[in-house]
Design an enzyme around this catalytic site. Structure first.
Site, PDB file in Angstrom:
ATOM      1  N   TYR A 280    -124.087 -63.426  26.778  1.00  0.00           N
ATOM      2  CA  TYR A 280    -125.112 -62.669  27.491  1.00  0.00           C
ATOM      3  C   TYR A 280    -126.126 -62.217  26.445  1.00  0.00           C
ATOM      4  O   TYR A 280    -125.801 -61.429  25.560  1.00  0.00           O
ATOM      5  CB  TYR A 280    -124.500 -61.455  28.190  1.00  0.00           C
ATOM      6  CG  TYR A 280    -125.443 -60.760  29.156  1.00  0.00           C
ATOM      7  CD1 TYR A 280    -125.445 -61.100  30.506  1.00  0.00           C
ATOM      8  CD2 TYR A 280    -126.335 -59.790  28.718  1.00  0.00           C
ATOM      9  CE1 TYR A 280    -126.313 -60.472  31.396  1.00  0.00           C
ATOM     10  CE2 TYR A 280    -127.209 -59.174  29.602  1.00  0.00           C
ATOM     11  CZ  TYR A 280    -127.191 -59.511  30.941  1.00  0.00           C
ATOM     12  OH  TYR A 280    -128.061 -58.902  31.816  1.00  0.00           O
ATOM     13  N   TYR A 372    -120.036 -56.398  37.135  1.00  0.00           N
ATOM     14  CA  TYR A 372    -121.055 -55.585  36.469  1.00  0.00           C
ATOM     15  C   TYR A 372    -120.509 -54.232  36.022  1.00  0.00           C
ATOM     16  O   TYR A 372    -121.078 -53.584  35.157  1.00  0.00           O
ATOM     17  CB  TYR A 372    -122.247 -55.362  37.406  1.00  0.00           C
ATOM     18  CG  TYR A 372    -123.137 -56.566  37.599  1.00  0.00           C
ATOM     19  CD1 TYR A 372    -122.808 -57.808  37.050  1.00  0.00           C
ATOM     20  CD2 TYR A 372    -124.305 -56.471  38.334  1.00  0.00           C
ATOM     21  CE1 TYR A 372    -123.618 -58.914  37.236  1.00  0.00           C
ATOM     22  CE2 TYR A 372    -125.135 -57.579  38.530  1.00  0.00           C
ATOM     23  CZ  TYR A 372    -124.779 -58.793  37.977  1.00  0.00           C
ATOM     24  OH  TYR A 372    -125.592 -59.877  38.179  1.00  0.00           O
TER      25      TYR A 372
END
Length: 410
Positions: A280, A372
């Site tokens: 990420y 998340y």
């Protein structure tokens, strides 16, 4: 303007003030080729069908309105069917026509029947929009693959709507530090192992376990940091402790979801459990700047802020404008990816790299997701990484569809 060193490798992009048609005409006038605009050596003097715009029947002959590759719309011409040697484009034309009819039926809108001699203007308009979207997505796919530095290919697919490439997204392969933030190489030592898997190596020097088994699968629990061999190590590129730094090895597809979750990512190949999938990445900003941006993102309903709070809470990764494939990975309350903190050349514990590993076997065609809130598979501690609009101001409805769905993203 010529540039030296690293500057020469950069590609600068600015908004164009003229239309694509005008640029194509200018290229032809100057006899210049430009692949991204469809002007090639082949069609500088020859005509090549780019897509079909419309259909009609006159005197029992079928005609199609042709958009010529690399030529402006003003040069479109009606051509009889027997002149067209493009079965794939004909098939796409009728597929788009059928898809439009299907969407109309789903919307319970009654359309007058075609008289089989002409298309309704709305149908022809949709077919042209779909063709232009297909070309735009193809150009975007080519750009992504030019920019990426990892082995795995990137495909783009949208069979759901007319959404084209994101207008304000720039593909990067590693962290992009905001002004005032340094990501300089801080490593001061490296191993001299002949076999890093069997010898002491970098993880032991850092006081942690060796992260991988002989099959290159993660073998440490979530929340445990990964210390890979670095640029000062004497081991080669095939070292078993160099996994994340090699980048994504799998071919992935950015696709448009059908349930209102925007873009998503699916794998095109089977991924074994506990395997590294992707990093990420994004712009590294301060937590204060993340708080400010988070308020703006809340209003837009987007979530791209990932707090780097492995040991402190000073920095955040913002992948809203700058990022890689992970920018498009959706949330799930029952994810198949898990986050790990990784240290390679930069050993600053405030700035770990973020790696996503598979939690189970993921089959080809399956969407990739992670939690998340980082409370999914693996039960990572709540004081580790946090992916949310700075400190979760508003509750966002979750559309992951998992049996264990919590109902909200935050």
């Amino acid at each position: 303007m010529a540039a030296a060193g690293a500057e020469a490798q950069r590609v600068w992009c600015v908004p164009c003030l003229v239309s694509l048609d005008t640029l194509q005409e200018l290229c032809r006038q100057e006899k210049l080729t430009c692949k991204s605009m469809g002007v090639t050596k082949r069609n500088l003097s020859k005509y090549e069908v780019e897509y079909l715009c419309d259909y009609k029947v006159e005197k029992d002959m079928e005609y199609y309105l042709v958009k010529w590759k690399g030529w402006p719309d003003s040069t479109n011409t009606w051509e009889p069917l027997q002149n067209l040697k493009c079965p794939l484009l004909l098939q796409q034309f009728y597929n788009d026509k059928h898809n439009y009819s299907s969407q109309v039926k789903k919307g319970k809108v009654i359309m007058p029947k075609d008289n089989n001699k002409t298309l309704k203007p709305a149908v022809a308009e949709y077919i042209v929009k779909k063709a232009k979207q297909r070309l735009a997505l193809q150009r975007w796919q080519e750009e992504l693959n030019r920019r990426k530095t990892h082995k795995g290919m990137i495909l783009v697919e949208n069979t759901v709507d007319l959404q084209g490439p994101p207008l304000d997204f720039f593909y990067i392969n590693e962290y992009k530090p905001a002004p005032g933030i340094s990501l300089v190489n801080e490593v001061t030592f490296g191993c001299s192992c002949t076999d890093c898997f069997l010898e002491k190596c970098c993880p032991a020097e850092a006081g942690v376990l060796f992260a991988y088994n002989k099959k290159q699968q993660i073998r440490i629990p979530p929340g445990t940091p990964i210390y890979e061999c670095n640029s000062r190590c004497q081991c080669g590129p095939d070292c078993p402790n160099r996994i994340v730094q090699k980048g994504t090895q799998y071919s992935l597809c950015i696709f448009r979801t059908s349930n209102g979750r925007g873009w998503g990512v699916k794998t095109l190949v089977k991924i074994k459990k506990m395997s590294f999938v992707m990093e990420y990445v994004g712009e590294v900003i301060t937590s204060e700047e993340a708080e400010r941006r988070g308020q703006l993102y809340d209003n837009k309903g987007i979530t791209y802020l990932f707090d780097l709070d492995y040991e402190s809470d000073e920095f955040t990764v913002d992948a809203a404008r700058y990022g890689n494939v992970s920018h498009f990975v959706n949330h799930s309350c029952d994810p198949n990816l898990q986050v790990f903190n990784v240290f390679i050349d930069n050993l600053d514990t405030r700035l770990p790299r973020i790696a996503l590993f598979s939690t189970r076997t993921i089959n080809a065609g399956e969407e990739l997701t992670f939690d998340y809130q980082m409370k999914g598979s693996g039960d990572i501690s709540s004081d580790s990484l946090d992916h949310s609009p700075a400190k979760k101001r508003v509750r966002t409805v979750c559309k992951c569809g998992a049996v264990t769905c919590r109902g909200y993203l935050n």
